[in-house]
Design an enzyme around this catalytic site. Structure first.
Site, PDB file in Angstrom:
ATOM      1  N   HIS A 124      43.561  80.423  52.335  1.00  0.00           N
ATOM      2  CA  HIS A 124      42.186  79.985  53.080  1.00  0.00           C
ATOM      3  C   HIS A 124      42.565  78.709  54.342  1.00  0.00           C
ATOM      4  O   HIS A 124      41.645  78.543  54.876  1.00  0.00           O
ATOM      5  CB  HIS A 124      41.206  79.525  52.189  1.00  0.00           C
ATOM      6  CG  HIS A 124      41.279  78.267  51.354  1.00  0.00           C
ATOM      7  ND1 HIS A 124      40.797  77.180  51.830  1.00  0.00           N
ATOM      8  CD2 HIS A 124      42.049  78.151  50.485  1.00  0.00           C
ATOM      9  CE1 HIS A 124      40.981  76.314  50.874  1.00  0.00           C
ATOM     10  NE2 HIS A 124      42.044  76.850  50.067  1.00  0.00           N
TER      11      HIS A 124
ATOM     12  N   SER B 207      48.753  78.573  51.160  1.00  0.00           N
ATOM     13  CA  SER B 207      47.401  79.123  50.743  1.00  0.00           C
ATOM     14  C   SER B 207      46.771  79.858  51.714  1.00  0.00           C
ATOM     15  O   SER B 207      46.678  79.611  52.952  1.00  0.00           O
ATOM     16  CB  SER B 207      46.572  77.857  50.434  1.00  0.00           C
ATOM     17  OG  SER B 207      45.236  78.120  50.242  1.00  0.00           O
TER      18      SER B 207
ATOM     19  N   GLY C 109      46.993  77.786  46.873  1.00  0.00           N
ATOM     20  CA  GLY C 109      47.998  76.495  47.099  1.00  0.00           C
ATOM     21  C   GLY C 109      48.052  75.862  45.612  1.00  0.00           C
ATOM     22  O   GLY C 109      49.080  75.434  45.182  1.00  0.00           O
ATOM     23  N   THR C 110      47.058  75.719  44.739  1.00  0.00           N
ATOM     24  CA  THR C 110      47.035  75.066  43.594  1.00  0.00           C
ATOM     25  C   THR C 110      47.913  75.610  42.638  1.00  0.00           C
ATOM     26  O   THR C 110      48.720  74.972  41.817  1.00  0.00           O
ATOM     27  CB  THR C 110      45.663  74.702  43.023  1.00  0.00           C
ATOM     28  OG1 THR C 110      44.925  74.051  43.976  1.00  0.00           O
ATOM     29  CG2 THR C 110      45.643  74.009  41.679  1.00  0.00           C
TER      30      THR C 110
ATOM     31  N   THR D 224      46.619  91.413  37.635  1.00  0.00           N
ATOM     32  CA  THR D 224      46.208  92.640  38.550  1.00  0.00           C
ATOM     33  C   THR D 224      46.038  91.827  39.871  1.00  0.00           C
ATOM     34  O   THR D 224      45.329  90.863  39.869  1.00  0.00           O
ATOM     35  CB  THR D 224      45.006  93.556  38.103  1.00  0.00           C
ATOM     36  OG1 THR D 224      45.193  93.891  36.766  1.00  0.00           O
ATOM     37  CG2 THR D 224      44.953  94.399  39.148  1.00  0.00           C
TER      38      THR D 224
ATOM     39  N   ASN E 112      47.935  66.793  54.291  1.00  0.00           N
ATOM     40  CA  ASN E 112      46.670  67.218  54.374  1.00  0.00           C
ATOM     41  C   ASN E 112      45.523  66.442  55.261  1.00  0.00           C
ATOM     42  O   ASN E 112      44.859  66.782  56.015  1.00  0.00           O
ATOM     43  CB  ASN E 112      45.978  67.859  53.200  1.00  0.00           C
ATOM     44  CG  ASN E 112      45.961  66.994  52.083  1.00  0.00           C
ATOM     45  OD1 ASN E 112      47.307  66.778  51.604  1.00  0.00           O
ATOM     46  ND2 ASN E 112      45.152  66.516  51.587  1.00  0.00           N
TER      47      ASN E 112
ATOM     48  N   CYS F 231      35.094  61.925  45.708  1.00  0.00           N
ATOM     49  CA  CYS F 231      33.999  61.470  45.052  1.00  0.00           C
ATOM     50  C   CYS F 231      34.389  61.560  43.384  1.00  0.00           C
ATOM     51  O   CYS F 231      34.124  62.935  42.839  1.00  0.00           O
ATOM     52  CB  CYS F 231      32.869  62.243  45.226  1.00  0.00           C
ATOM     53  SG  CYS F 231      31.067  61.219  44.719  1.00  0.00           S
TER      54      CYS F 231
ATOM     55  N   GLN G 233      49.590  72.973  54.329  1.00  0.00           N
ATOM     56  CA  GLN G 233      49.085  72.386  55.467  1.00  0.00           C
ATOM     57  C   GLN G 233      49.879  72.538  56.914  1.00  0.00           C
ATOM     58  O   GLN G 233      49.636  72.287  57.793  1.00  0.00           O
ATOM     59  CB  GLN G 233      48.306  71.039  55.449  1.00  0.00           C
ATOM     60  CG  GLN G 233      47.602  70.892  54.450  1.00  0.00           C
ATOM     61  CD  GLN G 233      46.187  71.354  54.953  1.00  0.00           C
ATOM     62  OE1 GLN G 233      46.079  71.661  56.080  1.00  0.00           O
ATOM     63  NE2 GLN G 233      45.020  71.421  54.156  1.00  0.00           N
TER      64      GLN G 233
HETATM   65  N1  PLP Z   1      48.187  71.423  48.748  1.00  0.00           N
HETATM   66  C1  PLP Z   1      47.652  70.909  50.015  1.00  0.00           C
HETATM   67  C2  PLP Z   1      48.635  70.143  50.814  1.00  0.00           C
HETATM   68  C3  PLP Z   1      46.249  71.381  50.428  1.00  0.00           C
HETATM   69  O1  PLP Z   1      45.886  70.550  51.149  1.00  0.00           O
HETATM   70  C4  PLP Z   1      45.527  71.948  49.642  1.00  0.00           C
HETATM   71  C5  PLP Z   1      44.255  72.261  49.785  1.00  0.00           C
HETATM   72  O2  PLP Z   1      43.606  71.497  50.464  1.00  0.00           O
HETATM   73  C6  PLP Z   1      46.230  72.448  48.288  1.00  0.00           C
HETATM   74  C7  PLP Z   1      47.612  72.282  47.931  1.00  0.00           C
HETATM   75  C8  PLP Z   1      45.141  73.567  47.476  1.00  0.00           C
HETATM   76  O3  PLP Z   1      45.295  74.675  47.804  1.00  0.00           O
HETATM   77  P1  PLP Z   1      44.158  75.616  47.228  1.00  0.00           P
HETATM   78  O4  PLP Z   1      42.801  75.005  48.002  1.00  0.00           O
HETATM   79  O5  PLP Z   1      44.537  76.957  47.800  1.00  0.00           O
HETATM   80  O6  PLP Z   1      44.137  75.973  45.880  1.00  0.00           O
END
Ligand code: PLP
Length: 388
Positions: free
Chosen positions: A197, A195, A71-72, A233, A147, A322, A175
């Protein structure tokens, strides 16, 4: 020890079917998907099948899917892929840091960024988006579901504003995917992040939908992978897993599994509210994804509750981050108007495909007594109780 996991917005377990589908791609089918021999052709076919499955989940064509590391990366690719110095970007105060910090970085590169507020339910007002538009606005990035609270944003209306103003629109659907149906054409977005996971595929894989005809600048420079939109890759086992997870997610949504999860989430939420006083649901009154509830337990520290529940076998979380040893209250809850102490006393419960009714019973048997215990030993609670 009996353990129940209600932190599926943080990450989800890989489903057994997903794991079995990806397993051969670690050893038997190990080829580089760019190789022209048999081994490469085998993995290329698997990657393209996965692309079809992800496209089917999002309502687009396979060519519009770019596989990423998560996601990032998807968020960063969408945000920096279109914007240059002098451009203006609109986003919201409740975005994930993958979007907010990517936008902060753009500011350092000479872009202007407007961060929109939300109302008390955590919703962005589309008329604020309209008012924020400037002649140099290039991109709007507003998430589909938050999220921390699960609150759904009016992305269809925002997409309409974007297309009428000829501004690009990205939505972070990390999410929302697998929890609510997604149709990128209906949303009118130019890019959408997911994402792996968060949808029962492994960590370290994701995808970005990029609308056909919109050229995006890659983040990485290298080979011509992913039609020159993402060099490197391909992570074949991860991509195969994401494809399978997307297929299972679509089947689940078609079957109405989301409604079953919503019923369990509502039972958990109502059970807690009925048994514990001085509580409130953050995002109450807003449409939310079916698996999430974020509850404020006045007079306690959320972190203490998370730790106390964990010691008894229940995994939940706070939205707090944190940083430098201090617990920062959630920027999402603060944006919704909560005081820092209220934000710090909030806990997120997030269900997944593996959550059962007995998991909810377990949570309901633990949360009220644990909150009562923490309040009983809290000097803050005693003071409050005397003064009211
Ligand atoms: N965007 C949202 C709304 C998320 O909740 C998250 C992860 O918690 C991300 C992006 C980032 O995804 P990733 O953990 O796959 O980098």
């Amino acid at each position: 020890m009996h353990r129940v996991y209600l932190d599926n917005n943080a990450t989800t377990p890989v489903l057994p079917e997903v794991f079995e589908t990806m397993r051969p791609y670690f050893d038997e089918r190990f080829g580089n998907a760019s190789s022209i021999h048999h081994h490469g052709q085998e993995t290329r076919a698997a990657v393209e099948d996965a692309r079809e499955s992800v496209a089917a989940l999002l309502g687009c064509t396979a060519a519009e899917i770019v596989f990423t590391s998560g996601g990032t990366e998807s968020d960063n690719l969408a945000i920096s892929g279109w914007v240059a110095a002098g451009d203006h970007v609109i986003t919201s105060s409740i975005e994930h840091h993958a979007v907010l910090h990517a936008c902060k970085h753009l500011e350092k590169l000479g872009c202007e960024v407007t961060i929109l507020p939300v109302d008390g339910r955590g919703i962005v007002d589309p008329s604020d988006v309209l008012r924020a538009l400037r002649p140099n606005t290039k991109l709007i990035s507003v998430m589909m579901a938050n999220n921390e609270t699960g609150v759904l944003q009016p992305v269809e209306e925002i997409g309409k504003i974007a297309s009428e103003s000829q501004v690009l629109f990205h939505t972070d659907a990390v999410q929302a995917a697998a929890k609510v149906p997604i149709d990128v054409r209906k949303l009118g977005c130019d890019a959408l992040s997911i994402s792996g996971h968060k949808i029962h595929a492994p960590q370290g894989v994701g995808a970005l939908y990029v609308k056909k005809g919109t050229r995006i600048q890659p983040l990485f420079h290298g080979g011509r992978h992913e039609r020159s939109r993402r060099a490197g890759t391909e992570n074949v086992p991860g991509i195969v897993a994401l494809g399978k997870a997307a297929q299972l997610a679509k089947e689940g949504l078609d079957r109405g599994d989301d409604k079953k999860i919503a019923i369990m989430r509502d039972r958990l939420q109502q059970g807690i509210l009925a048994q514990v006083d001085e509580t409130a649901v953050n995002g109450k009154g807003a449409a939310r994804v079916p698996n999430t509830t974020n509850i404020r337990f006045d007079h306690i520290e959320g972190e203490s509750l998370v730790i106390a529940l964990d010691l008894k076998g229940l995994a939940v979380s706070t939205g707090a981050a944190c940083s430098s040893g201090a617990i920062e209250p959630s920027h999402v809850l603060i944006a919704m108007g909560l005081r820092p102490d209220q934000a710090r006393s909030s806990i997120r419960f997030s269900l997944g495909k593996q959550t059962s009714e007995s998991d909810i019973d377990f949570a309901l048997s633990l949360v009220p007594e644990t909150v009562a215990h923490l309040r009983a030993i809290s000097p803050r609670y005693v003071k409050q109780a005397v003064s009211t």
